[in-house]
Design a protein around this motif. Structure first.
Motif, mmCIF file in Angstrom:
data_model
loop_
_atom_site.group_PDB
_atom_site.id
_atom_site.type_symbol
_atom_site.label_atom_id
_atom_site.label_comp_id
_atom_site.label_asym_id
_atom_site.label_seq_id
_atom_site.Cartn_x
_atom_site.Cartn_y
_atom_site.Cartn_z
ATOM 1 N N ALA A 125 -5.913 -2.179 -8.990
ATOM 2 C CA ALA A 125 -6.451 -1.014 -8.132
ATOM 3 C C ALA A 125 -7.920 -0.622 -8.539
ATOM 4 C CB ALA A 125 -5.467 0.120 -8.412
ATOM 5 N N MET A 176 -10.614 0.036 -1.423
ATOM 6 C CA MET A 176 -9.142 -0.416 -1.271
ATOM 7 C C MET A 176 -9.033 -1.212 -0.084
ATOM 8 S SD MET A 176 -7.318 3.398 -2.505
ATOM 9 C CE MET A 176 -8.313 4.391 -1.252
ATOM 10 N N ASP A 234 -3.147 3.250 -5.116
ATOM 11 C CA ASP A 234 -3.768 2.284 -4.231
ATOM 12 C C ASP A 234 -5.484 2.123 -4.941
ATOM 13 O OD1 ASP A 234 -1.927 1.609 -2.406
ATOM 14 O OD2 ASP A 234 -2.460 2.655 -0.916
ATOM 15 N N LYS A 267 0.798 -1.219 -0.054
ATOM 16 C CA LYS A 267 -0.098 0.203 0.224
ATOM 17 C C LYS A 267 0.786 1.246 0.016
ATOM 18 C CE LYS A 267 -4.374 -1.586 2.210
ATOM 19 N NZ LYS A 267 -5.085 -1.542 3.188
#
Length: 335
Positions: free
Chosen positions: A143, A310, A121, A62
């Motif tokens: 992503a 995410m 991300d 990340k």
């Protein structure tokens, strides 16, 4: 001479602590003694250490960085969305990389890939029509992608918007109630799924309900520049058009000023309704009536939705429709 890159190892060695301790200080972890924190921060300042987000991302998978793809950074519609995105990103401790595509489909793909190469991300996409090539690239991305102020009828991506069809129906119905029979529909690009296709459905529905025949001669493609609005004002006079619904505020301002300059009284002789309620609609005289989408909120909600995706949090609805308002100002009469 090229400046030497300072690493977390250099800070740890100078401060006489472990790299894990430096990491905790950088990430504001409370589990560090005040004296140790002070010593590490002094070394960080002296060495001008800057944590490498990409390097951290390779280790943690990340980077706490989000890519925001914007078609025109000078457009008030998109810049207001971006403000909402940035504020919520800061709240959740994400950094954003704002990238401008100039409404160019090829550049758009290049910009997306540049963002993905930076190990972002997630991505927030602001734009109009998603090309097949762009869709393919976004689908290839690991992503998550959220569309802000953009619709995608294939439902491939999460999105936040308003109901543009319903909003347009309300506006055109209002102008018909004012007594207008020849209402022009002005959109930036016919293939645009929001500004033309969705809104045109609302326009047609309002006409049908009022038993007014749909006339293709009243549908205009304008682009998004002020001068295009001025040119359209001349056409409207020649065609005896008495009202216009416009999907771009800048073009609407051009129409309004062009009509006024040629002696047409607004709203007594001609009504103009715009779509985005940016500050342009308040600056002109008379002020422009407009659909009032919650622009800041669209950006903010899109960013919050992206944080959930995410972090693999549960999302009840990936396609969010926010409520809109209609603001009656000086360019229309309240019937």
């Amino acid at each position: 001479m090229e400046k030497q890159t300072i690493t977390i190892y250099d800070v740890a060695r100078e401060a006489g602590v472990s790299m894990a301790t430096v990491s905790r200080v950088v990430n504001a972890n409370a589990n560090v003694k005040p004296t140790t924190r002070k010593k590490v921060l002094e070394v960080i300042d002296r060495l001008d250490y800057r944590p490498n987000a990409v390097a951290r991302g390779l280790a943690s998978k990340k980077t706490t960085t989000v890519g925001v793809l914007i078609p025109d950074v000078t457009n008030l519609y998109f810049s207001t969305l971006a403000r909402g995105i940035d504020d919520v990103a800061s709240m959740y401790k994400y950094n954003i990389i704002l990238a401008n595509s100039d409404k160019n489909s090829q550049k758009e793909i290049q910009v997306l890939n540049a963002l993905l190469n930076k190990q972002v991300d997630g991505v927030i996409y602001m734009g109009t029509k998603i090309s097949d090539d762009m869709r393919r690239e976004m689908n290839r991305s690991k992503a998550p992608v959220v569309l802000a102020g953009t619709v995608d009828y294939s439902d491939d991506f999460a999105s936040v918007n308003i109901n543009n069809e319903e909003a347009t129906y309300e506006v055109v119905t209002h102008m018909i109630k004012e007594g207008h029979k020849r209402v022009a529909f002005v959109c930036e690009e016919f293939e645009d799924p929001i500004n033309c296709q969705a809104r045109l459905k609302g326009y047609k529905r309002a006409l049908a309900e009022a038993k007014i025949d749909y006339d293709e001669n009243l549908i205009f493609e304008s682009g998004d520049k002020y001068v295009a609005g001025e040119d359209l004002a001349d056409k409207f006079k020649q065609m005896n058009i008495d009202a216009a619904f416009v999907t771009d505020d800048e073009v609407a301002c051009g129409i309004l000023n062009g009509l006024t300059d040629s002696g047409v009284k607004v709203p007594e002789e001609f009504s103009v309704f715009s779509s985005n309620n940016t500050k342009l609609t308040h600056i002109v005289r008379p002020s422009l009536s407009s659909i009032a989408p919650p622009l800041y909120d669209i950006g903010a909600v899109a960013m919050r939705l992206l944080t959930k995706l995410m972090n693999n949090e549960k999302v009840e609805d990936e396609h969010i429709m926010l409520p809109h308002k209609i603001e009656i100002k000086g360019s229309t009469i309240n019937p």
